[in-house]
Design a protein around this motif. Structure first.
Motif, PDB file in Angstrom:
ATOM      1  N   LEU A  19      32.492  46.131  32.200  1.00 53.18           N
ATOM      2  CA  LEU A  19      33.840  45.626  32.372  1.00 53.18           C
ATOM      3  C   LEU A  19      33.827  44.816  33.656  1.00 53.18           C
ATOM      4  O   LEU A  19      33.455  45.334  34.716  1.00 53.18           O
ATOM      5  N   SER A  20      34.213  43.548  33.561  1.00 53.35           N
ATOM      6  CA  SER A  20      34.261  42.717  34.765  1.00 53.35           C
ATOM      7  C   SER A  20      35.692  42.663  35.285  1.00 53.35           C
ATOM      8  O   SER A  20      36.644  42.597  34.509  1.00 53.35           O
ATOM      9  N   PHE A  21      35.813  42.745  36.616  1.00 51.28           N
ATOM     10  CA  PHE A  21      37.122  42.682  37.252  1.00 51.28           C
ATOM     11  C   PHE A  21      36.993  41.960  38.581  1.00 51.28           C
ATOM     12  O   PHE A  21      35.886  41.744  39.086  1.00 51.28           O
ATOM     13  N   VAL A  22      38.131  41.571  39.129  1.00 49.47           N
ATOM     14  CA  VAL A  22      38.152  40.759  40.335  1.00 49.47           C
ATOM     15  C   VAL A  22      38.864  41.515  41.457  1.00 49.47           C
ATOM     16  O   VAL A  22      39.897  42.147  41.239  1.00 49.47           O
ATOM     17  N   LEU A  23      38.257  41.436  42.640  1.00 53.18           N
ATOM     18  CA  LEU A  23      38.850  41.931  43.888  1.00 53.18           C
ATOM     19  C   LEU A  23      38.676  40.840  44.931  1.00 53.18           C
ATOM     20  O   LEU A  23      37.543  40.424  45.190  1.00 53.18           O
ATOM     21  N   ASP A  24      39.771  40.378  45.500  1.00 51.36           N
ATOM     22  CA  ASP A  24      39.707  39.372  46.566  1.00 51.36           C
ATOM     23  C   ASP A  24      38.827  38.179  46.164  1.00 51.36           C
ATOM     24  O   ASP A  24      37.987  37.719  46.931  1.00 51.36           O
ATOM     25  N   GLU A  25      39.001  37.735  44.934  1.00 45.75           N
ATOM     26  CA  GLU A  25      38.291  36.585  44.352  1.00 45.75           C
ATOM     27  C   GLU A  25      36.792  36.794  44.158  1.00 45.75           C
ATOM     28  O   GLU A  25      36.062  35.851  43.876  1.00 45.75           O
ATOM     29  N   GLU A  26      36.313  38.012  44.325  1.00 50.48           N
ATOM     30  CA  GLU A  26      34.919  38.330  44.005  1.00 50.48           C
ATOM     31  C   GLU A  26      34.889  39.115  42.710  1.00 50.48           C
ATOM     32  O   GLU A  26      35.761  39.933  42.451  1.00 50.48           O
ATOM     33  N   TRP A  27      33.860  38.862  41.891  1.00 50.25           N
ATOM     34  CA  TRP A  27      33.724  39.504  40.589  1.00 50.25           C
ATOM     35  C   TRP A  27      32.852  40.747  40.706  1.00 50.25           C
ATOM     36  O   TRP A  27      31.798  40.714  41.349  1.00 50.25           O
ATOM     37  N   PHE A  28      33.296  41.821  40.049  1.00 55.63           N
ATOM     38  CA  PHE A  28      32.574  43.080  40.037  1.00 55.63           C
ATOM     39  C   PHE A  28      32.438  43.559  38.602  1.00 55.63           C
ATOM     40  O   PHE A  28      33.187  43.126  37.728  1.00 55.63           O
ATOM     41  N   GLY A  29      31.486  44.456  38.392  1.00 53.96           N
ATOM     42  CA  GLY A  29      31.302  45.011  37.059  1.00 53.96           C
ATOM     43  C   GLY A  29      30.941  46.474  37.130  1.00 53.96           C
ATOM     44  O   GLY A  29      30.282  46.925  38.068  1.00 53.96           O
ATOM     45  N   VAL A  30      31.417  47.224  36.115  1.00 54.36           N
ATOM     46  CA  VAL A  30      31.112  48.637  35.968  1.00 54.36           C
ATOM     47  C   VAL A  30      30.738  48.849  34.507  1.00 54.36           C
ATOM     48  O   VAL A  30      31.413  48.345  33.605  1.00 54.36           O
ATOM     49  N   GLU A  31      29.654  49.601  34.274  1.00 54.57           N
ATOM     50  CA  GLU A  31      29.237  49.879  32.901  1.00 54.57           C
ATOM     51  C   GLU A  31      30.374  50.570  32.161  1.00 54.57           C
ATOM     52  O   GLU A  31      30.997  51.494  32.688  1.00 54.57           O
ATOM     53  N   GLU A  75      36.389  47.039  52.913  1.00 57.21           N
ATOM     54  CA  GLU A  75      36.902  46.320  54.077  1.00 57.21           C
ATOM     55  C   GLU A  75      37.231  44.864  53.749  1.00 57.21           C
ATOM     56  O   GLU A  75      36.904  43.942  54.492  1.00 57.21           O
ATOM     57  N   MET A  76      37.928  44.665  52.639  1.00 52.95           N
ATOM     58  CA  MET A  76      38.382  43.347  52.213  1.00 52.95           C
ATOM     59  C   MET A  76      39.822  43.135  52.677  1.00 52.95           C
ATOM     60  O   MET A  76      40.503  44.078  53.071  1.00 52.95           O
ATOM     61  N   HIS A  77      40.272  41.903  52.571  1.00 52.43           N
ATOM     62  CA  HIS A  77      41.654  41.557  52.873  1.00 52.43           C
ATOM     63  C   HIS A  77      42.578  42.310  51.907  1.00 52.43           C
ATOM     64  O   HIS A  77      42.355  42.293  50.701  1.00 52.43           O
ATOM     65  N   LEU A  78      43.586  42.993  52.434  1.00 52.79           N
ATOM     66  CA  LEU A  78      44.532  43.728  51.597  1.00 52.79           C
ATOM     67  C   LEU A  78      45.627  42.792  51.115  1.00 52.79           C
ATOM     68  O   LEU A  78      46.012  41.860  51.824  1.00 52.79           O
ATOM     69  N   SER A  79      46.100  43.035  49.895  1.00 47.12           N
ATOM     70  CA  SER A  79      47.186  42.218  49.368  1.00 47.12           C
ATOM     71  C   SER A  79      48.099  43.070  48.496  1.00 47.12           C
ATOM     72  O   SER A  79      47.694  44.138  48.010  1.00 47.12           O
ATOM     73  N   ALA A  80      49.318  42.590  48.314  1.00 43.84           N
ATOM     74  CA  ALA A  80      50.294  43.299  47.493  1.00 43.84           C
ATOM     75  C   ALA A  80      49.913  43.157  46.013  1.00 43.84           C
ATOM     76  O   ALA A  80      49.319  42.160  45.612  1.00 43.84           O
ATOM     77  N   PRO A  81      50.254  44.158  45.197  1.00 48.11           N
ATOM     78  CA  PRO A  81      49.986  44.064  43.760  1.00 48.11           C
ATOM     79  C   PRO A  81      50.715  42.873  43.142  1.00 48.11           C
ATOM     80  O   PRO A  81      51.797  42.483  43.600  1.00 48.11           O
TER      81      PRO A  81
END
Length: 177
Positions: A19-31, A75-81
């Motif tokens: 499953l690919s998802f985005v945090l602070d414009e970076e892409w991550f994946g988890v099986e 330790e990324m930039h925090l943002s509102a939902p």
């Protein structure tokens, strides 16, 4: 370690679904084998005396589910939902017990099937995230996806503390699911 949240040994299989998802414009994946479901963002009930990365808890069909913010952990930039913010329900092992945990994502993209031969080791420099948290990196379309090793992201003692606090505190109000 929880095999459900780890990537399987690379030589044992030819492809993985992540499953690919985005945090602070970076892409991550988890099986996907370690994922229970993806929920729309909802209000999270704060729990006192929990680690900084823990946002609080939600009620998921009568179960108390802790929700954590990977942005804080990394330790990324925090943002509102936003309207795209989701809570991904995963399973991690705590004291030999498979425990559900929600992780906040800016947006979930898609389930991607990747060839294990395309997975590269994490870079030793130039990444905001500890390399112990990363199983590898893979290119998909025009993005690099950082494959997370969730059992390393959350130290067992931190998860024990979260579980203890959640079981001791009874939230006053619940979001209906």
């Amino acid at each position: 370690m929880d095999d459900q949240t780890e990537l399987a040994p690379m030589d044992a299989i030819q492809s993985l679904q992540i499953l690919s998802f985005v945090l602070d414009e970076e892409w991550f994946g988890v099986e996907i084998s370690g994922i229970q479901e993806v929920l729309e963002y909802r209000n999270v009930t704060q729990v006192p005396r929990t680690p900084d990365f823990m946002l609080g808890v939600i009620n998921l069909r009568g179960r108390v589910i802790p929700v954590v913010d990977l942005r804080r952990q990394f330790e990324m930039h925090l943002s509102a939902p936003t309207v795209d913010t989701c809570i991904v329900i995963i399973h991690v092992e705590v004291d030999g017990e498979n425990t559900p945990l929600g992780i906040l994502a800016d947006r979930v993209h898609e389930v991607v099937e990747i060839d294990t031969a395309d997975i590269k080791p994490p870079p030793r420099i130039g990444n905001r995230i500890k390399t112990a948290f990363i199983s590898g990196i893979v290119r998909h379309d025009e993005h690099f996806i950082i494959l997370l090793r969730l059992s390393k992201v959350f130290a067992p003692e931190e998860l024990d503390l979260v579980r203890e606090q959640v079981s001791q505190e009874e939230p006053a109000e619940w979001d209906d699911v």
